[in-house]
Design a protein around this motif. Structure first.
Motif, PDB file in Angstrom:
ATOM      1  N   PRO A  37       0.815  -1.220   0.000  1.00  0.00           N
ATOM      2  CA  PRO A  37       0.000   0.000   0.000  1.00  0.00           C
ATOM      3  C   PRO A  37       0.849   1.270   0.000  1.00  0.00           C
ATOM      4  O   PRO A  37       1.881   1.325   0.662  1.00  0.00           O
ATOM      5  CB  PRO A  37      -0.805  -0.107   1.303  1.00  0.00           C
ATOM      6  N   PRO A  39      -0.545   4.638   0.716  1.00  0.00           N
ATOM      7  CA  PRO A  39      -1.764   5.413   0.981  1.00  0.00           C
ATOM      8  C   PRO A  39      -1.617   6.864   0.524  1.00  0.00           C
ATOM      9  O   PRO A  39      -0.648   7.532   0.881  1.00  0.00           O
ATOM     10  CB  PRO A  39      -1.925   5.324   2.500  1.00  0.00           C
ATOM     11  N   PRO A  41      -3.524  10.418   0.472  1.00  0.00           N
ATOM     12  CA  PRO A  41      -4.666  11.230   0.894  1.00  0.00           C
ATOM     13  C   PRO A  41      -5.021  12.283  -0.159  1.00  0.00           C
ATOM     14  O   PRO A  41      -4.145  12.810  -0.826  1.00  0.00           O
ATOM     15  CB  PRO A  41      -4.162  11.931   2.170  1.00  0.00           C
ATOM     16  N   VAL A  50      -8.588   8.642   1.829  1.00  0.00           N
ATOM     17  CA  VAL A  50      -7.280   8.005   1.654  1.00  0.00           C
ATOM     18  C   VAL A  50      -7.489   6.737   0.840  1.00  0.00           C
ATOM     19  O   VAL A  50      -8.311   5.885   1.199  1.00  0.00           O
ATOM     20  CB  VAL A  50      -6.622   7.651   3.004  1.00  0.00           C
ATOM     21  N   ALA A  51      -6.758   6.621  -0.267  1.00  0.00           N
ATOM     22  CA  ALA A  51      -6.791   5.392  -1.072  1.00  0.00           C
ATOM     23  C   ALA A  51      -5.473   4.666  -0.870  1.00  0.00           C
ATOM     24  O   ALA A  51      -4.429   5.297  -0.702  1.00  0.00           O
ATOM     25  CB  ALA A  51      -6.997   5.734  -2.542  1.00  0.00           C
ATOM     26  N   ALA A  52      -5.524   3.330  -0.907  1.00  0.00           N
ATOM     27  CA  ALA A  52      -4.314   2.535  -0.697  1.00  0.00           C
ATOM     28  C   ALA A  52      -3.343   2.670  -1.869  1.00  0.00           C
ATOM     29  O   ALA A  52      -2.172   2.321  -1.753  1.00  0.00           O
ATOM     30  CB  ALA A  52      -4.674   1.077  -0.477  1.00  0.00           C
ATOM     31  N   GLN A  81      -4.804  -3.872   2.546  1.00  0.00           N
ATOM     32  CA  GLN A  81      -4.733  -2.602   1.821  1.00  0.00           C
ATOM     33  C   GLN A  81      -5.679  -1.577   2.472  1.00  0.00           C
ATOM     34  O   GLN A  81      -5.310  -0.431   2.714  1.00  0.00           O
ATOM     35  CB  GLN A  81      -5.182  -2.806   0.370  1.00  0.00           C
ATOM     36  N   ALA A  85      -5.089   2.157   4.596  1.00  0.00           N
ATOM     37  CA  ALA A  85      -5.742   3.438   4.295  1.00  0.00           C
ATOM     38  C   ALA A  85      -6.474   3.979   5.523  1.00  0.00           C
ATOM     39  O   ALA A  85      -6.386   5.165   5.852  1.00  0.00           O
ATOM     40  CB  ALA A  85      -6.708   3.261   3.121  1.00  0.00           C
ATOM     41  N   ALA A 208     -12.209   5.797   3.044  1.00  0.00           N
ATOM     42  CA  ALA A 208     -11.044   4.981   2.718  1.00  0.00           C
ATOM     43  C   ALA A 208     -11.407   4.081   1.548  1.00  0.00           C
ATOM     44  O   ALA A 208     -12.534   3.588   1.464  1.00  0.00           O
ATOM     45  CB  ALA A 208     -10.625   4.141   3.920  1.00  0.00           C
TER      46      ALA A 208
END
Ligand SMILES: [Zn+2]
Length: 223
Positions: A37, A39, A41, A50-52, A81, A85, A208
């Motif tokens: 991951p 992450p 933001p 927040v995406a991984a 994952q 996040a 997330a």
């Protein structure tokens, strides 16, 4: 009993990495490392997400295998994952409520399960392993069945989802994170946030996701 044991062993020996075919159960070390991951933001208006990682290359392939290909062997990888996040949003908070975005009947039928709700449940387990008291809060439901978003542009997506979710009363004193799989325009997470916030100032930390579209559309800003 002996036969059962052999059958169980065959299940393990016959299993292989769903991404590269390497023998073993679940994603192999190499594939999991490639998907470590990262992450990232960003904000949707004032809403923090927040995406991984981004929805490209190996992550995109893995998500397709998991979502469309029905690779349940990737459940654990996806939960890790998502946990990564969530932890960025949570910082050092001791507990969190994970709120999955609701799934349409069509999607549940196609996938054979509620993918995001299952993901939230597994993520709660992963978070518990690192000492975060996480539980799934299934607050959201659809007030109507929405159209498949794939072929829709940004404004059509917003219209398709507007007012489509209703939230039960959120628990007090528990920070919440809204959980989705892939963020494309952000319309789903924003509709979810709108529905939860109708109850007043619940403590929603943000959203997330497993991935964000590689070319975020207007309205998404990196932080
Ligand atoms: Zn592999």
């Amino acid at each position: 009993m002996g036969e059962l044991w052999r059958a169980a062993l065959d299940l393990v020996l016959g299993a292989c990495c769903p991404l590269c075919g390497e023998p073993g159960a679940g994603a192999c070390r190499r594939c999991a490392t490639a998907l470590a991951p990262e992450p990232s933001p960003f904000t949707l208006g004032a809403f923090e997400v927040v995406a991984a990682g981004t929805h490209t290359d190996a992550r995109r392939d893995a998500l397709l295998a998991w979502k469309v290909g029905g690779e349940v062997a990737l459940d654990a990888l996806m939960a890790h994952q998502m946990a990564a996040a969530v932890l960025v949003l949570l910082e050092d908070g001791p507990s969190v409520g994970l709120v999955p975005v609701p799934t349409t009947r069509r999607s549940r039928r196609e996938r054979g399960r509620d993918l995001v709700a299952d993901l939230a449940a597994r993520t709660a387990t992963v978070l518990a392993e690192v000492g975060v008291g996480a539980r799934v809060e299934r607050l959201l439901r659809l007030t109507r069945q929405t159209r498949d978003q794939h072929a829709l542009d940004r404004s059509s997506r917003r219209r398709n989802l507007a007012g489509s979710m209703r939230s039960s009363e959120p628990p007090r004193g528990v920070p919440l994170v809204l959980v989705d799989d892939v963020v494309t325009t952000g319309a789903t997470l924003l509709e979810a946030a709108r529905a939860v916030s109708r109850w007043g100032p619940a403590e929603v930390l943000g959203g997330a996701a497993l991935a964000v579209a590689s070319h975020p559309t207007e309205g998404i800003r990196s932080r």
